[in-house]
Design an enzyme around this catalytic site. Structure first.
Site, PDB file in Angstrom:
ATOM      1  N   ARG A 170      10.236 -31.951  13.631  1.00 12.47           N
ATOM      2  CA  ARG A 170       9.315 -31.551  14.955  1.00 12.47           C
ATOM      3  C   ARG A 170       8.471 -30.422  14.441  1.00 12.47           C
ATOM      4  O   ARG A 170       7.210 -30.245  15.258  1.00 12.47           O
ATOM      5  CB  ARG A 170      10.220 -31.165  16.254  1.00 12.47           C
ATOM      6  CG  ARG A 170      10.915 -29.903  16.022  1.00 12.47           C
ATOM      7  CD  ARG A 170      11.750 -30.025  17.300  1.00 12.47           C
ATOM      8  NE  ARG A 170      12.427 -28.558  17.566  1.00 12.47           N
ATOM      9  CZ  ARG A 170      13.213 -28.129  16.880  1.00 12.47           C
ATOM     10  NH1 ARG A 170      13.992 -28.684  15.944  1.00 12.47           N
ATOM     11  NH2 ARG A 170      13.714 -26.868  17.260  1.00 12.47           N
ATOM     12  N   HIS A 171       8.847 -29.705  13.460  1.00 10.84           N
ATOM     13  CA  HIS A 171       7.936 -28.420  13.278  1.00 10.84           C
ATOM     14  C   HIS A 171       6.753 -28.761  12.565  1.00 10.84           C
ATOM     15  O   HIS A 171       5.746 -27.996  12.664  1.00 10.84           O
ATOM     16  CB  HIS A 171       8.576 -27.211  12.469  1.00 10.84           C
ATOM     17  CG  HIS A 171       9.823 -26.811  13.577  1.00 10.84           C
ATOM     18  ND1 HIS A 171      10.000 -26.273  14.587  1.00 10.84           N
ATOM     19  CD2 HIS A 171      11.450 -27.058  13.176  1.00 10.84           C
ATOM     20  CE1 HIS A 171      11.051 -26.053  15.147  1.00 10.84           C
ATOM     21  NE2 HIS A 171      12.215 -26.556  14.385  1.00 10.84           N
ATOM     22  N   ARG A 221       3.632 -29.165  14.361  1.00 15.38           N
ATOM     23  CA  ARG A 221       2.915 -27.811  14.713  1.00 15.38           C
ATOM     24  C   ARG A 221       2.052 -27.101  13.642  1.00 15.38           C
ATOM     25  O   ARG A 221       1.413 -26.344  13.732  1.00 15.38           O
ATOM     26  CB  ARG A 221       3.716 -26.807  15.330  1.00 15.38           C
ATOM     27  CG  ARG A 221       4.369 -27.681  16.836  1.00 15.38           C
ATOM     28  CD  ARG A 221       5.720 -27.160  17.165  1.00 15.38           C
ATOM     29  NE  ARG A 221       6.146 -28.109  18.419  1.00 15.38           N
ATOM     30  CZ  ARG A 221       7.557 -28.096  18.617  1.00 15.38           C
ATOM     31  NH1 ARG A 221       8.384 -27.378  18.005  1.00 15.38           N
ATOM     32  NH2 ARG A 221       7.979 -28.633  19.641  1.00 15.38           N
ATOM     33  N   HIS A 232      10.739 -22.503  11.169  1.00 16.06           N
ATOM     34  CA  HIS A 232      10.085 -23.276  12.058  1.00 16.06           C
ATOM     35  C   HIS A 232       8.518 -23.267  11.716  1.00 16.06           C
ATOM     36  O   HIS A 232       7.981 -24.076  11.914  1.00 16.06           O
ATOM     37  CB  HIS A 232      10.174 -22.413  13.564  1.00 16.06           C
ATOM     38  CG  HIS A 232      11.502 -22.920  14.319  1.00 16.06           C
ATOM     39  ND1 HIS A 232      11.641 -22.534  15.636  1.00 16.06           N
ATOM     40  CD2 HIS A 232      12.510 -23.290  13.693  1.00 16.06           C
ATOM     41  CE1 HIS A 232      12.886 -22.898  15.761  1.00 16.06           C
ATOM     42  NE2 HIS A 232      13.538 -23.237  14.983  1.00 16.06           N
ATOM     43  N   ASN A 233       8.035 -22.009  11.189  1.00 13.69           N
ATOM     44  CA  ASN A 233       6.683 -21.715  10.821  1.00 13.69           C
ATOM     45  C   ASN A 233       6.321 -22.258   9.609  1.00 13.69           C
ATOM     46  O   ASN A 233       5.216 -22.087   8.941  1.00 13.69           O
ATOM     47  CB  ASN A 233       6.159 -20.395  11.242  1.00 13.69           C
ATOM     48  CG  ASN A 233       6.688 -19.838  12.385  1.00 13.69           C
ATOM     49  OD1 ASN A 233       7.264 -18.711  12.545  1.00 13.69           O
ATOM     50  ND2 ASN A 233       6.354 -20.434  13.490  1.00 13.69           N
ATOM     51  N   ARG A 273       7.269   2.144   7.779  1.00 13.35           N
ATOM     52  CA  ARG A 273       7.455   3.105   8.643  1.00 13.35           C
ATOM     53  C   ARG A 273       8.190   2.402   9.895  1.00 13.35           C
ATOM     54  O   ARG A 273       8.370   3.021  10.896  1.00 13.35           O
ATOM     55  CB  ARG A 273       6.098   3.690   9.040  1.00 13.35           C
ATOM     56  CG  ARG A 273       5.547   4.439   7.902  1.00 13.35           C
ATOM     57  CD  ARG A 273       3.973   4.911   8.283  1.00 13.35           C
ATOM     58  NE  ARG A 273       3.464   5.152   7.135  1.00 13.35           N
ATOM     59  CZ  ARG A 273       1.912   5.317   7.062  1.00 13.35           C
ATOM     60  NH1 ARG A 273       1.292   4.601   7.800  1.00 13.35           N
ATOM     61  NH2 ARG A 273       1.543   5.613   5.875  1.00 13.35           N
ATOM     62  N   CYS A 275       3.515  -2.571   3.989  1.00 14.41           N
ATOM     63  CA  CYS A 275       2.744  -1.587   4.369  1.00 14.41           C
ATOM     64  C   CYS A 275       3.040  -0.603   5.570  1.00 14.41           C
ATOM     65  O   CYS A 275       4.269  -0.739   5.720  1.00 14.41           O
ATOM     66  CB  CYS A 275       1.082  -1.948   4.975  1.00 14.41           C
ATOM     67  SG  CYS A 275       0.980  -2.792   6.494  1.00 14.41           S
ATOM     68  N   ASP A 321       0.848  -1.139  -0.088  1.00 10.01           N
ATOM     69  CA  ASP A 321      -0.071  -0.152   0.218  1.00 10.01           C
ATOM     70  C   ASP A 321       1.049   1.228  -0.019  1.00 10.01           C
ATOM     71  O   ASP A 321       2.086   1.123  -0.179  1.00 10.01           O
ATOM     72  CB  ASP A 321      -1.050   0.060   1.130  1.00 10.01           C
ATOM     73  CG  ASP A 321      -0.454   0.384   2.561  1.00 10.01           C
ATOM     74  OD1 ASP A 321       0.928   0.348   2.665  1.00 10.01           O
ATOM     75  OD2 ASP A 321      -1.006   0.389   3.260  1.00 10.01           O
ATOM     76  N   HIS A 322       0.214   2.417  -0.011  1.00  8.35           N
ATOM     77  CA  HIS A 322       1.078   3.693   0.017  1.00  8.35           C
ATOM     78  C   HIS A 322       2.068   3.545   1.328  1.00  8.35           C
ATOM     79  O   HIS A 322       3.192   4.306   1.233  1.00  8.35           O
ATOM     80  CB  HIS A 322       0.071   4.864   0.329  1.00  8.35           C
ATOM     81  CG  HIS A 322      -0.966   4.878   1.569  1.00  8.35           C
ATOM     82  ND1 HIS A 322      -2.067   4.019   1.369  1.00  8.35           N
ATOM     83  CD2 HIS A 322      -0.794   5.389   2.682  1.00  8.35           C
ATOM     84  CE1 HIS A 322      -2.609   4.171   2.659  1.00  8.35           C
ATOM     85  NE2 HIS A 322      -1.733   5.129   3.256  1.00  8.35           N
ATOM     86  N   GLY A 367      -1.233  -4.684   9.277  1.00  3.21           N
ATOM     87  CA  GLY A 367      -2.333  -4.717   8.641  1.00  3.21           C
ATOM     88  C   GLY A 367      -2.505  -5.835   7.585  1.00  3.21           C
ATOM     89  O   GLY A 367      -3.282  -6.516   7.537  1.00  3.21           O
ATOM     90  N   THR A 417       3.088  -0.587   8.654  1.00  5.20           N
ATOM     91  CA  THR A 417       3.814  -1.575   9.857  1.00  5.20           C
ATOM     92  C   THR A 417       4.020  -2.864   9.596  1.00  5.20           C
ATOM     93  O   THR A 417       4.730  -3.705  10.049  1.00  5.20           O
ATOM     94  CB  THR A 417       2.922  -1.517  10.989  1.00  5.20           C
ATOM     95  OG1 THR A 417       1.654  -2.107  10.534  1.00  5.20           O
ATOM     96  CG2 THR A 417       2.493  -0.190  11.777  1.00  5.20           C
ATOM     97  N   GLY A 418       3.426  -3.516   8.319  1.00  6.38           N
ATOM     98  CA  GLY A 418       3.401  -4.746   8.126  1.00  6.38           C
ATOM     99  C   GLY A 418       2.357  -5.562   8.805  1.00  6.38           C
ATOM    100  O   GLY A 418       2.159  -6.516   8.425  1.00  6.38           O
TER     101      GLY A 418
HETATM  102  C1  RB5 Z   1      -1.777   3.269   6.298  1.00  3.12           C
HETATM  103  O1  RB5 Z   1      -1.722   4.434   6.660  1.00  3.12           O
HETATM  104  C2  RB5 Z   1      -1.537   2.142   7.178  1.00  3.12           C
HETATM  105  O2  RB5 Z   1      -2.652   2.016   8.173  1.00  3.12           O
HETATM  106  C3  RB5 Z   1      -1.244   0.893   6.606  1.00  3.12           C
HETATM  107  O3  RB5 Z   1      -0.003   1.070   5.735  1.00  3.12           O
HETATM  108  C4  RB5 Z   1      -0.749  -0.085   7.524  1.00  3.12           C
HETATM  109  O4  RB5 Z   1       0.249   0.027   8.509  1.00  3.12           O
HETATM  110  C5  RB5 Z   1      -1.742  -1.023   8.276  1.00  3.12           C
HETATM  111  O5  RB5 Z   1      -1.319  -1.647   9.014  1.00  3.12           O
END
Ligand code: RB5
Length: 148
Positions: A132-133, A136, A98-99, A109, A65, A8-9, A70, A67-68
């Site tokens: 072993r993984h 799970r 493992h996963n 960000r 995104c 996303d942006h 969402g 934070t990664g």
């Molecule tokens: C967009 O502003 C922000 O919410 C998105 O990029 C992301 O961080 C969501 O988890």
């Protein structure tokens, strides 16, 4: 390997570095957008990439995104997806070993493009250990089968 890529942006700042890194690693990158910093809704891209991986059109996926987080929440709603948000190199290795994570999520960000390149490289080149993984991971699949 075919890699589905979506952002996303908020993740767009990492996109070119991530694409270049994946290409250097020999990946065939399938780009599901977005292509600018204009505001878009991350679940749209998470769903496209998650379906490409779950339907085996692509082997793995990368979602970017702000934070990664969402992206990972949305992608993990699709059956067969194990999406992991990363910001450290230890987890980048461990979540593959493992996963058997099949989607990597990064925050534009949270990490710099240089850190993103390092995380993508470690994650992409690390193998799932099985053994072993597997029990799970199978338990996660059972949860999906009961609830999705
Ligand atoms: C967009 O502003 C922000 O919410 C998105 O990029 C992301 O961080 C969501 O988890």
């Amino acid at each position: 390997m075919k890699v589905a890529l979506g952002c996303d942006h908020g993740g767009f700042v990492l996109k070119s570095e991530v694409v270049n890194t994946l290409k250097k690693l020999g990946a065939d990158v399938i780009d599901f957008g977005t292509d600018s910093e204009e505001s878009v809704d991350y679940p749209v891209y998470a769903q496209k990439v998650a379906h490409a991986v779950a339907d085996k059109v692509c082997d793995v996926g990368v979602l970017l995104c702000g934070t990664g987080i969402g992206m990972s929440i949305a992608a993990n709603k699709v059956k067969g997806i194990r999406a992991a948000v990363l910001s450290d190199t230890f987890s980048a290795k461990a979540t593959k070993q493992h996963n058997n994570s099949n989607i990597l999520c990064l925050g534009g960000r949270v990490v710099t493009p240089e850190q993103a390149a390092k995380l993508v490289t470690i994650w992409y080149t690390t193998e799932y250990e099985g053994g072993r993984h597997q029990k799970r991971v199978d338990m996660i699949t059972e949860i999906e089968n009961k609830n999705l």
